[in-house]
Design an enzyme around this catalytic site. Structure first.
Site, PDB file in Angstrom:
ATOM      1  N   GLU A  20     -16.217  -8.012 -11.074  1.00 16.75           N
ATOM      2  CA  GLU A  20     -16.564  -7.003 -12.211  1.00 16.75           C
ATOM      3  C   GLU A  20     -17.824  -7.405 -12.974  1.00 16.75           C
ATOM      4  O   GLU A  20     -18.158  -8.637 -13.027  1.00 16.75           O
ATOM      5  CB  GLU A  20     -15.333  -6.645 -13.182  1.00 16.75           C
TER       6      GLU A  20
ATOM      7  N   ARG B 151     -19.809 -15.465 -16.811  1.00 15.43           N
ATOM      8  CA  ARG B 151     -19.594 -16.908 -16.554  1.00 15.43           C
ATOM      9  C   ARG B 151     -19.559 -17.304 -15.110  1.00 15.43           C
ATOM     10  O   ARG B 151     -19.580 -18.404 -14.563  1.00 15.43           O
ATOM     11  CB  ARG B 151     -18.104 -16.804 -17.171  1.00 15.43           C
TER      12      ARG B 151
ATOM     13  N   VAL C 136      -1.243 -15.964  -4.065  1.00 13.01           N
ATOM     14  CA  VAL C 136      -0.489 -17.233  -3.483  1.00 13.01           C
ATOM     15  C   VAL C 136       1.127 -16.958  -4.209  1.00 13.01           C
ATOM     16  O   VAL C 136       1.182 -17.133  -5.561  1.00 13.01           O
ATOM     17  CB  VAL C 136      -1.061 -18.533  -3.963  1.00 13.01           C
TER      18      VAL C 136
ATOM     19  N   CYS D  38      12.344  -3.589 -33.280  1.00  9.98           N
ATOM     20  CA  CYS D  38      12.596  -2.855 -34.731  1.00  9.98           C
ATOM     21  C   CYS D  38      11.299  -2.657 -35.635  1.00  9.98           C
ATOM     22  O   CYS D  38      10.664  -1.814 -36.129  1.00  9.98           O
ATOM     23  CB  CYS D  38      13.677  -3.265 -35.605  1.00  9.98           C
TER      24      CYS D  38
END
Length: 982
Positions: A428, A434, A471, A551
């Site tokens: 993507e 990175r 895996v 809640c």
């Protein structure tokens, strides 16, 4: 371009934005950096700061490429002739003489404002980094930690008021830091004020005089205030004699100063001889040691550095490159605390066991591995070449590891080695920031095959087998025991704990080393797991992630994380779970008429009530989708508040007399719909388009316009609201009920039958209407409306409860469970892991291995010994570890009794109980279990066709009556004498 006009490409930089923040990103996008030296360290720094998004990086190098460089430089560049210009915000020097470093540093330090200066060097087994950012370098955010709202239990009225956190929650403060107070009842004078704290305990602190304030009643919270910090730096010349160093390895705290002295001696050696010490040369090593006579140094370190100084350890350069690159980003953004002022790291443990080898082992042979050979020798190189590695994951760490494998020559075809990689994901755009092996034209191609191709370009000799599998238990036929037995080492490059745990269990089962690592923002860790030496990954467990009580999410949110999670849950329920359940129901039940017949005779069908409700309310055109969205707005943001205030009026008190609505509970305020409010409009449009998509109803851009939507909304009639007398969950331990399994009242059953009859009579139960289109939440596609819905819904709920809303970026991170990431940390962990790989291949002893934790933001780097494996003693002459496994070989007619006799005879211990997974095969006290002793193991376990063995848990009789049963290792039972599948 002005900073406030610059637009950050979120689809590319989203993970990094969560690490640095937009302010730092804007500064980087306008900053220029000068980098000299394109060796192993320089090219690592260049890669990392380019990925980060710096505006311009000027690269300088005067050397020509040699074959040697192929083993340490994955981007070969031609020599550059570039004149240094002082308009750069930061200058980085690598491979420069100390005298040149001092001259350029002095120039940078003297400028107004100072030019930030970083020098970094790698000589064989040692690296150093030096930073000088001027005499008054301002840092806006020293830690980068996210600020949290901490709720208050009490504040004393005293000369030095004491604040106590609710439920003894840790405040995470340090004396001298400041906090700001909000929403306090009673002692209102504190609201909006900032106070410096003096810490008393982990959950309490003093804030100065509160004696003249009104008494504290209830409620309120505080948030830490981040104040800019000024850091003072000295020049390189000043720091040479009295260095300020970071200590990464507490087991050898003297090492940084020893390396400092050794590298200064190396600088002097180069100045005197015009060269580095020759590879493996003992004479040069002694000459270098003599230059350190004025300092207390580790002679072994100096000799090893001398012998390897001409060489390169690519993983060490990668680790240092990651750390140095983060310092560059600090220099140009002022984000995070800078290194003061030296960082040293050595890989002595890698080369220490190799010192007995002959000098010829390390001499160059004219190939790409000469730099590496100078450090680890020919024999170790050959071991790396024939290595068989399995790496799980080809993301950011995976790409860096493949680069390291290529430079180390791991898994060469000519040596019958192989690197097997697997990753089911596609590339993507957000990965490109990175995962440096990928390029824009690779988007939507498989990560594993693309990474393999890019790695082969770095080193064509590598043998890489790329898979697209997960895996997990479902793929054990592919990644079987025989597959693991063919491997030398397993490397994980994963982003989730469960996958790590599974891979670890397979490595433990097959006695294979595992190298694990991970990052979160600027933080990183490495863990080295070696059979029979260390504990496994599963030997320790992090505390489970704290869940938000049902809640709290449903009725009583107190912080923005609660409203974001609520909005995310609403998305999942309305647009994924309900459509999926709807489709599943109609796949099981062939027609609406058949379902009606079964309902009319009182037959119970799971999910029928919910499905019929969806069918009866199914919209058929766009306008109805808008109306549904408007009714949802009314339900979520007005009626919910009215119902809560009806059930619990503002003056409601608990049994102890305290107010019900007090911190952390916030009373809601009903929201009146206003089509002119952008947030209201965004919710309507995003919800309407998502309803249209799950019901396959077409719409156009014109349908989404303000005029078109407003026109539809003007005709919507909102039914009058009457509060219900119903119970609202307040118990924080209560779990969310399963709507599918809740019993129906007779009235609900009659209503469902009537709705289904009407749907059939009006032709609303055609095959087309019995299908919906479930939507998988996709956080990285800004055009699909998913984040629009979650952000607007969360912000509206936050407004309703007087909670500070989160912007789209923060909402996206929390709702999408995005892990912040940056290339600098990824490069550092992969380098550290690859250093440990060499030790594993060399079969080194326990004391050689190092785990690491670092936080490059602070910065702190901590190297530590791995956890030694624990040995459990059964009795004096019998013990085991997690790596041990006892074995019994059976045959087709082998009974449970035969198995127990075989264990007794082989291991001289009496088995008392046998368990397979969660199934108890034999427990003496259980009725009928004694009869099982005559049954065959195959009949009891019923193995699959390809199953060769099972691991059984066996308990053993204690030596003394009354004691507990003794533990033992797993007992592996093979179904045939040769260990093959039955």
């Amino acid at each position: 371009m002005a900073a406030d006009l610059m637009e950050i490409d979120d689809s590319l930089y989203s993970r990094q934005r969560y690490v640095l923040g937009d302010g730092a990103m804007q500064q980087m996008a306008q900053s220029s950096v000068f980098l000299s030296g394109m060796g192993a360290l320089g090219v690592e720094i260049a890669k990392n700061i380019t990925l980060a998004g710096v505006k311009t990086v000027t690269l300088h190098d005067t050397k020509l490429c040699e074959t040697w460089d192929l083993g340490c430089n994955f981007f070969i560049l031609q020599a550059l002739s570039i004149i240094f210009r002082n308009q750069c915000l930061c200058v980085i020097l690598t491979e420069s003489s100390l005298s040149l470093q001092k001259r350029i540093n002095q120039f940078c330090h003297s400028q107004q404002p100072p030019i930030r200066f970083i020098s970094s060097d790698a000589y064989g087994i040692c690296v150093r980094i030096f930073c000088d950012f001027g005499e008054a370098f301002e840092v806006s955010d020293p830690t980068g930690e996210e600020l949290k709202e901490i709720f208050i239990q009490s504040i004393t009225q005293d000369n030095s008021g004491v604040v106590t956190c609710i439920d003894n929650q840790p405040h995470g403060l340090q004396t001298g830091q400041s906090v700001i107070f909000r929403e306090i009842n009673g002692m209102v004078e504190l609201n909006g004020t900032t106070r410096q704290v003096s810490v008393i305990s982990s959950h309490s602190f003093e804030i100065g005089d509160t004696s003249h304030f009104q008494p504290y009643e209830h409620g309120g919270f505080f948030v830490m205030v981040k104040t800019p910090q000024i850091y003072k730096f000295e020049t390189l010349e000043q720091q040479l004699c009295d260095p300020q160093v970071l200590i990464p390895d507490l087991s050898k705290p003297e090492a940084p100063l020893h390396i400092h002295a050794a590298m200064l001696a190396l600088d002097a050696f180069q100045e005197k001889h015009g060269r580095l010490p020759n590879i493996g040369c003992l004479e040069d090593a002694e000459a270098l040691l003599k230059l350190t006579e004025e300092f207390p140094v580790n002679a072994e370190l100096v000799r090893c550095m001398s012998k390897t100084a001409r060489g390169t350890l690519p993983p060490l350069a990668a680790a240092a490159g990651g750390i140095a690159s983060q310092e560059v980003l600090k220099a140009i953004t002022g984000k995070f605390g800078p290194l003061q002022q030296w960082f040293y790291l050595d890989a002595l443990e890698v080369v220490r066991p190799l010192q007995s080898l002959s000098a010829e082992e390390f001499f160059p042979r004219g190939d790409r591995y000469d730099g590496l050979r100078a450090c680890i020798g020919e024999s170790m190189l050959l071991e790396l070449h024939k290595l068989r590695v399995f790496m799980v994951g080809c993301g950011a760490i995976g790409c860096e590891m493949l680069k390291n494998f290529a430079l180390l020559g791991v898994g060469l075809a000519k040596s019958l080695g192989e690197v097997c990689i697997t990753d089911p994901d596609l590339i993507e755009k957000s990965n490109l920031n990175r995962q440096f092996l990928f390029r824009p034209h690779h988007i939507q191609t498989p990560k594993s095959t693309t990474a393999a191709e890019a790695t082969r370009e770095i080193n064509p000799e590598l043998q890489i087998d790329a898979h697209l599998n997960k895996v997990c238990p479902a793929t054990e036929s592919i990644y079987s025991d025989s597959f693991y037995s063919s491997l030398n080492v397993v490397v994980t490059a994963l982003d989730n704990v469960e996958a790590r745990r599974y891979v670890d269990s397979r490595c433990l089962c097959n006695q294979r080393p595992l190298l694990d690592s991970g990052t979160m923002g600027t933080k990183g860790h490495t863990e080295i797991i070696v059979p029979y030496l260390t504990e496994s990954y599963n030997s320790h467990r992090d505390p489970p992630e704290e869940e938000i009580p049902f809640c709290t999410l449903k009725s009583f949110p107190s912080v923005i994380e609660h409203t974001i999670q609520w909005a995310r849950d609403k998305f999942e329920s309305a647009f994924f779970h309900k459509p999926s359940m709807y489709n599943s129901f109609w796949q099981t039940h062939v027609s609406a008429e058949a379902v009606l017949q079964r309902m009319q005779v009182g037959e119970s069908m799971e999910g029928a009530f919910q499905v019929v409700k969806l069918l009866s309310r199914r919209p058929s055109h766009w306008e109805q989708c808008v109306i549904i969205a408007r009714l949802k707005f009314e339900k979520y943001f007005k009626r919910k508040a009215l119902q809560l205030l009806h059930s619990f009026p503002l003056d409601t008190r608990l049994k102890d007399g305290s107010l019900f609505w007090q911190s952390p509970k916030r009373p809601p305020t009903p929201t009146e719909f206003d089509v002119k409010d952008p947030l209201h409009f965004t919710f309507i449009v995003s919800a309407a388009r998502l309803f249209a998509e799950i019901y396959n109803i077409p719409f156009s851009e014109k349908d989404l316009s303000e005029d078109a939507v407003s026109k539809i909304l003007s005709d919507v009639k909102i039914p009058e609201y009457r509060p219900l007398e119903k119970s609202i969950v307040t118990d924080e331990t209560a779990k969310k009920p399963d709507q599918m399994k809740m019993p129906l009242s007779s009235e609900e059953e009659r209503e469902a039958i009537a709705q289904l009859e009407e749907a059939i009579s009006t032709d609303e139960s055609t095959r087309k209407s019995l299908r919906m289109n479930p939507l998988q939440f996709e956080k990285d596609n800004d055009s699909n409306g998913h984040i629009d819905f979650v952000t607007s819904a969360s912000s509206l709920r936050a407004r309703m409860y007087s909670i500070e809303p989160a912007d789209r970026l923060k909402t996206k991170r929390i709702a999408g469970k995005i892990i912040p990431a940056i290339a600098t940390a990824t490069a550092a962990v992969s380098g550290l892991v690859a250093l440990e790989l060499v030790k594993v291949v060399g079969g080194y002893g326990f004391e050689s291995f190092k785990n690491c934790f670092f936080n490059l933001a602070i910065p702190v780097v901590v190297l530590s010994e791995t956890a030694p494996v624990k040995r459990t003693v059964i009795r004096n002459n019998l013990s085991f570890t997690i790596w041990d496994c006892w074995t019994i070989f059976g045959h087709e007619d082998f009974t449970l009794s035969d198995f127990m006799n075989a264990v007794r005879e082989k291991y001289t211990i009496e088995p008392t109980m046998v368990v397979h997974g969660v199934k108890m095969l034999y427990v003496p006290v259980m009725p009928g279990h004694s009869k099982r002793l005559k049954l065959t193991m195959q009949k009891l376990i019923k193995p699959s066709v390809d199953r060769r063995y099972v691991d059984l848990t066996v308990s053993f009789a204690p030596e003394t009556d009354g004691d507990e049963d003794l533990p033992g290792p797993p007992v592996r039972y093979y179904f045939s004498p040769d260990g093959k599948a039955p």
